[in-house]
Design a protein around this motif. Sequence first.
Motif, mmCIF file in Angstrom:
data_model
loop_
_atom_site.group_PDB
_atom_site.id
_atom_site.type_symbol
_atom_site.label_atom_id
_atom_site.label_comp_id
_atom_site.label_asym_id
_atom_site.label_seq_id
_atom_site.Cartn_x
_atom_site.Cartn_y
_atom_site.Cartn_z
ATOM 1 N N ALA A 1 0.823 -1.219 0.000
ATOM 2 C CA ALA A 1 0.000 0.000 0.000
ATOM 3 C C ALA A 1 0.851 1.261 0.000
ATOM 4 N N ASN A 2 2.010 1.219 0.655
ATOM 5 C CA ASN A 2 2.843 2.413 0.784
ATOM 6 C C ASN A 2 3.564 2.812 -0.497
ATOM 7 N N ASN A 3 3.927 1.850 -1.334
ATOM 8 C CA ASN A 3 4.663 2.192 -2.554
ATOM 9 C C ASN A 3 3.879 1.874 -3.833
ATOM 10 N N PHE A 4 2.600 1.551 -3.694
ATOM 11 C CA PHE A 4 1.778 1.197 -4.857
ATOM 12 C C PHE A 4 1.797 2.304 -5.909
ATOM 13 N N ASP A 5 1.583 3.542 -5.503
ATOM 14 C CA ASP A 5 1.540 4.658 -6.466
ATOM 15 C C ASP A 5 2.895 4.912 -7.128
ATOM 16 N N GLU A 6 3.973 4.539 -6.460
ATOM 17 C CA GLU A 6 5.308 4.721 -7.037
ATOM 18 C C GLU A 6 5.556 3.724 -8.176
ATOM 19 N N PHE A 7 5.093 2.486 -8.010
ATOM 20 C CA PHE A 7 5.424 1.422 -8.959
ATOM 21 C C PHE A 7 4.286 1.001 -9.890
ATOM 22 N N MET A 8 3.040 1.335 -9.566
ATOM 23 C CA MET A 8 1.905 0.838 -10.349
ATOM 24 C C MET A 8 1.001 1.990 -10.784
ATOM 25 N N ILE B 1 -4.442 -3.002 -13.642
ATOM 26 C CA ILE B 1 -3.325 -2.291 -13.039
ATOM 27 C C ILE B 1 -2.082 -2.703 -13.808
ATOM 28 N N SER B 2 -1.141 -1.782 -13.943
ATOM 29 C CA SER B 2 0.059 -2.081 -14.733
ATOM 30 C C SER B 2 1.296 -1.532 -14.040
ATOM 31 N N ALA B 3 2.426 -2.134 -14.368
ATOM 32 C CA ALA B 3 3.702 -1.726 -13.786
ATOM 33 C C ALA B 3 4.204 -0.465 -14.483
ATOM 34 N N LYS B 4 4.708 0.462 -13.683
ATOM 35 C CA LYS B 4 5.329 1.662 -14.231
ATOM 36 C C LYS B 4 6.756 1.327 -14.662
#
Length: 175
Positions: free
Chosen positions: A124-131, A159-162
Amino acid sequence: MNRITVFIITLVLFSCARNNKAPEIEPQKLETKEDFEIVLELKTSVEDDFKVLVNNIEVDEFQKKNIQIVEAIPPSTGFEKLKANFGNKNISNFILINLGKKEKEVEFNFITFKYGQKSIVVDANNFDEFMRYNKFVSFKKDNFTIETKKVDNKHNPVISAKRILINKLLQKEGN
């Protein structure tokens, strides 16, 4: 007796003249196994088929391939593990997770991306950074939950990987 002596001397001379060097052994390149694997630990409110896709994998300069792994996930109170192994060096810039055809709530414990010796755990903490996610998805950071929804009577939650996640997986040691 002279013949035997000449034979022995000749034998000794030829055996000394031979190169007694040990044969050179070419160093073998150890092919490192670089399996690409995605592990999702999740629970869902509705049974559905979840798809994990890696698209546009380069085969050679003229060909690309897509790999899709589909698994039915039943509703449950505990977390289920979806493990998608794409094999050796099957990684690309297009990594997608399709959350099925039905509207639902999906709670994640984690999503792990492994490539060779590298591993990145998305929570949950790094979801926006990587996805990233599309318009059919609402993300709730407080409990790492995704709610899928219809938009204009269509439903395609993905959902997709950045690129940053893929770059970190592909980064060589020491870089």
